[in-house]
Motif scaffolding. Structure first.
Motif, PDB file in Angstrom:
ATOM      1  N   ASN A 240       0.831  -1.209   0.000  1.00 33.28           N
ATOM      2  CA  ASN A 240       0.000   0.000   0.000  1.00 33.28           C
ATOM      3  C   ASN A 240       0.869   1.265   0.000  1.00 33.28           C
ATOM      4  O   ASN A 240       0.852   2.039   0.962  1.00 33.28           O
ATOM      5  CB  ASN A 240      -0.920  -0.014   1.220  1.00 33.28           C
ATOM      6  N   PRO A 241       1.631   1.503  -1.063  1.00 32.07           N
ATOM      7  CA  PRO A 241       2.479   2.699  -1.100  1.00 32.07           C
ATOM      8  C   PRO A 241       1.647   3.974  -1.184  1.00 32.07           C
ATOM      9  O   PRO A 241       0.532   3.968  -1.698  1.00 32.07           O
ATOM     10  CB  PRO A 241       3.311   2.494  -2.362  1.00 32.07           C
ATOM     11  N   LYS A 242       2.218   5.073  -0.681  1.00 32.85           N
ATOM     12  CA  LYS A 242       1.583   6.382  -0.730  1.00 32.85           C
ATOM     13  C   LYS A 242       2.468   7.347  -1.510  1.00 32.85           C
ATOM     14  O   LYS A 242       3.698   7.229  -1.507  1.00 32.85           O
ATOM     15  CB  LYS A 242       1.364   6.926   0.686  1.00 32.85           C
ATOM     16  N   ASN A 243       1.839   8.328  -2.137  1.00 31.88           N
ATOM     17  CA  ASN A 243       2.548   9.441  -2.774  1.00 31.88           C
ATOM     18  C   ASN A 243       3.730   8.945  -3.610  1.00 31.88           C
ATOM     19  O   ASN A 243       3.551   8.182  -4.543  1.00 31.88           O
ATOM     20  CB  ASN A 243       2.974  10.452  -1.709  1.00 31.88           C
ATOM     21  N   ASN A 244       4.946   9.339  -3.237  1.00 32.93           N
ATOM     22  CA  ASN A 244       6.122   8.955  -4.019  1.00 32.93           C
ATOM     23  C   ASN A 244       6.937   7.854  -3.344  1.00 32.93           C
ATOM     24  O   ASN A 244       8.160   7.771  -3.518  1.00 32.93           O
ATOM     25  CB  ASN A 244       7.012  10.174  -4.272  1.00 32.93           C
ATOM     26  N   SER A 252      16.953   4.307  -3.992  1.00 30.50           N
ATOM     27  CA  SER A 252      17.836   3.707  -2.994  1.00 30.50           C
ATOM     28  C   SER A 252      18.430   2.423  -3.569  1.00 30.50           C
ATOM     29  O   SER A 252      18.140   2.033  -4.691  1.00 30.50           O
ATOM     30  CB  SER A 252      17.048   3.386  -1.719  1.00 30.50           C
ATOM     31  N   ASN A 253      19.266   1.760  -2.781  1.00 29.46           N
ATOM     32  CA  ASN A 253      19.820   0.480  -3.230  1.00 29.46           C
ATOM     33  C   ASN A 253      19.251  -0.674  -2.416  1.00 29.46           C
ATOM     34  O   ASN A 253      19.890  -1.697  -2.220  1.00 29.46           O
ATOM     35  CB  ASN A 253      21.344   0.480  -3.132  1.00 29.46           C
ATOM     36  N   GLN A 254      18.007  -0.493  -1.938  1.00 32.76           N
ATOM     37  CA  GLN A 254      17.405  -1.491  -1.067  1.00 32.76           C
ATOM     38  C   GLN A 254      16.718  -2.602  -1.860  1.00 32.76           C
ATOM     39  O   GLN A 254      16.103  -2.364  -2.897  1.00 32.76           O
ATOM     40  CB  GLN A 254      16.396  -0.811  -0.134  1.00 32.76           C
ATOM     41  N   SER A 255      16.829  -3.798  -1.350  1.00 36.39           N
ATOM     42  CA  SER A 255      16.113  -4.934  -1.910  1.00 36.39           C
ATOM     43  C   SER A 255      14.642  -4.860  -1.501  1.00 36.39           C
ATOM     44  O   SER A 255      14.320  -4.399  -0.403  1.00 36.39           O
ATOM     45  CB  SER A 255      16.736  -6.233  -1.388  1.00 36.39           C
ATOM     46  N   THR A 256      13.753  -5.299  -2.393  1.00 41.65           N
ATOM     47  CA  THR A 256      12.325  -5.335  -2.079  1.00 41.65           C
ATOM     48  C   THR A 256      11.783  -6.741  -2.283  1.00 41.65           C
ATOM     49  O   THR A 256      12.270  -7.487  -3.136  1.00 41.65           O
ATOM     50  CB  THR A 256      11.534  -4.347  -2.962  1.00 41.65           C
ATOM     51  N   VAL A 257      10.768  -7.076  -1.497  1.00 40.73           N
ATOM     52  CA  VAL A 257      10.153  -8.401  -1.568  1.00 40.73           C
ATOM     53  C   VAL A 257       8.636  -8.249  -1.547  1.00 40.73           C
ATOM     54  O   VAL A 257       8.098  -7.495  -0.735  1.00 40.73           O
ATOM     55  CB  VAL A 257      10.574  -9.300  -0.375  1.00 40.73           C
ATOM     56  N   VAL A 258       7.946  -8.972  -2.427  1.00 43.55           N
ATOM     57  CA  VAL A 258       6.483  -8.966  -2.432  1.00 43.55           C
ATOM     58  C   VAL A 258       5.962 -10.366  -2.101  1.00 43.55           C
ATOM     59  O   VAL A 258       6.633 -11.364  -2.346  1.00 43.55           O
ATOM     60  CB  VAL A 258       5.923  -8.500  -3.796  1.00 43.55           C
ATOM     61  N   CYS A 259       4.746 -10.410  -1.539  1.00 44.65           N
ATOM     62  CA  CYS A 259       4.133 -11.674  -1.120  1.00 44.65           C
ATOM     63  C   CYS A 259       2.651 -11.657  -1.507  1.00 44.65           C
ATOM     64  O   CYS A 259       1.774 -11.531  -0.625  1.00 44.65           O
ATOM     65  CB  CYS A 259       4.290 -11.878   0.381  1.00 44.65           C
ATOM     66  N   PRO A 260       2.317 -11.768  -2.784  1.00 47.81           N
ATOM     67  CA  PRO A 260       0.930 -11.574  -3.230  1.00 47.81           C
ATOM     68  C   PRO A 260      -0.099 -12.522  -2.617  1.00 47.81           C
ATOM     69  O   PRO A 260      -1.203 -12.097  -2.272  1.00 47.81           O
ATOM     70  CB  PRO A 260       1.028 -11.767  -4.751  1.00 47.81           C
ATOM     71  N   ARG A 261       0.230 -13.806  -2.464  1.00 45.34           N
ATOM     72  CA  ARG A 261      -0.776 -14.731  -1.914  1.00 45.34           C
ATOM     73  C   ARG A 261      -1.100 -14.403  -0.459  1.00 45.34           C
ATOM     74  O   ARG A 261      -2.256 -14.465  -0.036  1.00 45.34           O
ATOM     75  CB  ARG A 261      -0.292 -16.181  -2.030  1.00 45.34           C
ATOM     76  N   VAL A 268      -5.377  -7.489   2.478  1.00 48.26           N
ATOM     77  CA  VAL A 268      -4.750  -6.184   2.724  1.00 48.26           C
ATOM     78  C   VAL A 268      -4.381  -5.442   1.434  1.00 48.26           C
ATOM     79  O   VAL A 268      -3.885  -4.318   1.497  1.00 48.26           O
ATOM     80  CB  VAL A 268      -3.487  -6.323   3.611  1.00 48.26           C
ATOM     81  N   GLY A 269      -4.613  -6.054   0.273  1.00 51.32           N
ATOM     82  CA  GLY A 269      -4.327  -5.336  -0.964  1.00 51.32           C
ATOM     83  C   GLY A 269      -3.500  -6.144  -1.946  1.00 51.32           C
ATOM     84  O   GLY A 269      -3.209  -7.322  -1.719  1.00 51.32           O
ATOM     85  N   VAL A 270      -3.126  -5.481  -3.039  1.00 48.38           N
ATOM     86  CA  VAL A 270      -2.345  -6.108  -4.107  1.00 48.38           C
ATOM     87  C   VAL A 270      -1.098  -5.269  -4.350  1.00 48.38           C
ATOM     88  O   VAL A 270      -1.185  -4.071  -4.628  1.00 48.38           O
ATOM     89  CB  VAL A 270      -3.162  -6.207  -5.417  1.00 48.38           C
ATOM     90  N   ALA A 271       0.050  -5.874  -4.234  1.00 48.02           N
ATOM     91  CA  ALA A 271       1.303  -5.151  -4.454  1.00 48.02           C
ATOM     92  C   ALA A 271       1.353  -4.592  -5.882  1.00 48.02           C
ATOM     93  O   ALA A 271       1.017  -5.307  -6.836  1.00 48.02           O
ATOM     94  CB  ALA A 271       2.493  -6.070  -4.216  1.00 48.02           C
ATOM     95  N   PRO A 272       1.764  -3.340  -6.068  1.00 49.71           N
ATOM     96  CA  PRO A 272       1.803  -2.727  -7.402  1.00 49.71           C
ATOM     97  C   PRO A 272       3.034  -3.153  -8.191  1.00 49.71           C
ATOM     98  O   PRO A 272       3.912  -2.346  -8.519  1.00 49.71           O
ATOM     99  CB  PRO A 272       1.823  -1.232  -7.076  1.00 49.71           C
ATOM    100  N   LEU A 273       3.090  -4.428  -8.510  1.00 54.46           N
ATOM    101  CA  LEU A 273       4.275  -4.973  -9.170  1.00 54.46           C
ATOM    102  C   LEU A 273       4.553  -4.298 -10.504  1.00 54.46           C
ATOM    103  O   LEU A 273       5.716  -4.039 -10.852  1.00 54.46           O
ATOM    104  CB  LEU A 273       4.107  -6.482  -9.390  1.00 54.46           C
ATOM    105  N   ASN A 274       3.517  -4.035 -11.281  1.00 55.42           N
ATOM    106  CA  ASN A 274       3.730  -3.425 -12.587  1.00 55.42           C
ATOM    107  C   ASN A 274       4.446  -2.084 -12.460  1.00 55.42           C
ATOM    108  O   ASN A 274       5.383  -1.789 -13.206  1.00 55.42           O
ATOM    109  CB  ASN A 274       2.402  -3.262 -13.327  1.00 55.42           C
TER     110      ASN A 274
END
Length: 384
Positions: A240-244, A252-261, A268-274
């Protein structure tokens, strides 16, 4: 030494398909080529050879309470210390936890996973229990620990620092639950000590809309902004990202992880992968709590491919999705700890060989394969 012959290999970081042979010696790929051939020949004519999976976010201790609490809210299920999960973990014996974790690890192995990143509850004892459970299983856990001293409105920062340092002696990193449970001071200690030790600091962010609203109301910052500003090396969920928020992460150089199921199960929502992909992010993907979902990456990939296409009114490129479960991790600093390899000469042999059902090798893996369709799983810990 052996040769996997006549397979369609998904090579390199970009998973470029090529019909070639792979020669493996003492756990490493020593040669790839159309004529390469040494040692035992294993002809897999037309099969797809894909890097083995990394399950980038899991809570394997949840294996003791599969499917309990279905329909409860995120907080009721997993918020420490009174969530369904934490009560169950506190009441379980060491033997029960070990046997349940072993069962889940074997399920991962049988479905093509050779590495997983675990958010390990229970402090030092919890880390040691997972190490004990995994010692004879052909899978590599990347264990991120946590300690009860992290939590509360006024934690003893001296005790927090000591707990972090002790955990880092035996774990690959630190992973508190989320910003709703820790202060900014605790977050900064964790990220700073992990960076000094060259290890992973990871945290859940923006898993739910309510978490984001609470963070903005109380601090004037979203949870994602907090994660970036406190310099965690890995941010999990970003549902659930907001604004920017996403633009900030992309810089940044941070790793990100998504867990759609897991997000779907907890409503709680759907990660905006696209959008994440459009911004140049290279997310990883994980199955999250075993209490919610099986740790089977085939199921995670197929679900995610179809959910994203519906939710965003645009097709998700299957190559990009398969990278999330395989080679995206190789481009991040944290791969120094994980040591997950892509299929290239000189690299560790970390791949699965799957039956071929279609001319599209990516959709073949994501949309067609099940555990029973894996012909071989090759990794440096256990090999054929």
């Amino acid at each position: 030494m052996f040769t996997i012959a006549n397979g369609v290999i998904l090579k390199g970081e970009n998973l470029v398909p090529s019909r070639e042979n792979i020669v493996v010696d003492e756990g490493r790929i020593i040669e790839i080529g159309k004529e390469s051939s040494e040692g035992k020949i294993i002809d897999v004519d037309g099969a797809v050879v894909c890097p083995s999976f990394i399950n980038a976010h899991i809570h394997i201790g949840d294996s003791i309470i599969k499917d309990e609490g279905y329909g409860l809210s995120l907080s009721e299920m997993v918020k420490p210390p009174n969530g369904v999960k934490h009560v169950a973990l506190s009441n379980a014996s060491d033997e029960e936890l070990i046997e349940a974790m072993k069962s889940s690890m074997w399920e991962m192995v049988e479905s093509g996973t050779t590495h997983f990143i675990d958010y390990r509850e229970g402090g030092i004892k919890g880390v040691k229990l997972l190490k004990e459970a995994s010692k004879d299983i052909p899978i590599k856990p990347i264990i991120l620990g946590r300690d009860d001293s992290f939590y509360g409105d006024d934690p003893d920062l001296g005790k927090v620092k000591v707990a972090v340092r002790k955990l880092l002696e035996i774990a690959e990193g630190i992973a508190p639950s989320g910003f709703g449970e820790i202060t900014i001071d605790v977050a900064e200690i964790i990220s700073r000590e992990c960076e000094k030790a060259g290890k992973i600091s990871s945290i859940h962010v923006a898993e739910s809309e309510s978490n984001q609203i609470e963070s903005l109301n109380n601090y004037g910052l979203s949870e994602i902004e907090k994660g970036v500003k406190t310099n965690f090396s890995q941010l999990v969920h970003l549902t659930n990202p907001k604004n920017n928020d996403l633009e900030l992460v992309s810089q940044s150089n941070q790793s990100t992880v998504v867990c759609p199921r897991a997000n779907a199960t907890l409503n709680v929502g759907v990660a905006p992968l696209n959008k994440m992909l459009e911004l140049g992010l290279k997310p990883l993907i994980g199955t999250d709590n075993v209490m919610l979902n099986s740790p089977n990456m085939f199921r995670e990939l197929e679900f995610s491919l179809k959910l994203m296409s519906i939710y965003h009114n645009d097709y998700l490129n299957p190559i990009d999705l398969l990278k999330m479960a395989t080679t995206n991790v190789c481009g991040f600093k944290i791969n120094d700890i994980i040591q997950k390899s892509m299929i290239m000469e000189g690299n560790f042999a970390e791949f699965i060989v799957c039956n071929s059902f279609s001319k599209n090798p990516y959709l073949n893996i994501i949309n067609r394969c099940e555990s029973k369709n894996i012909l071989y799983t090759i990794n440096k810990k256990f090999s054929i």
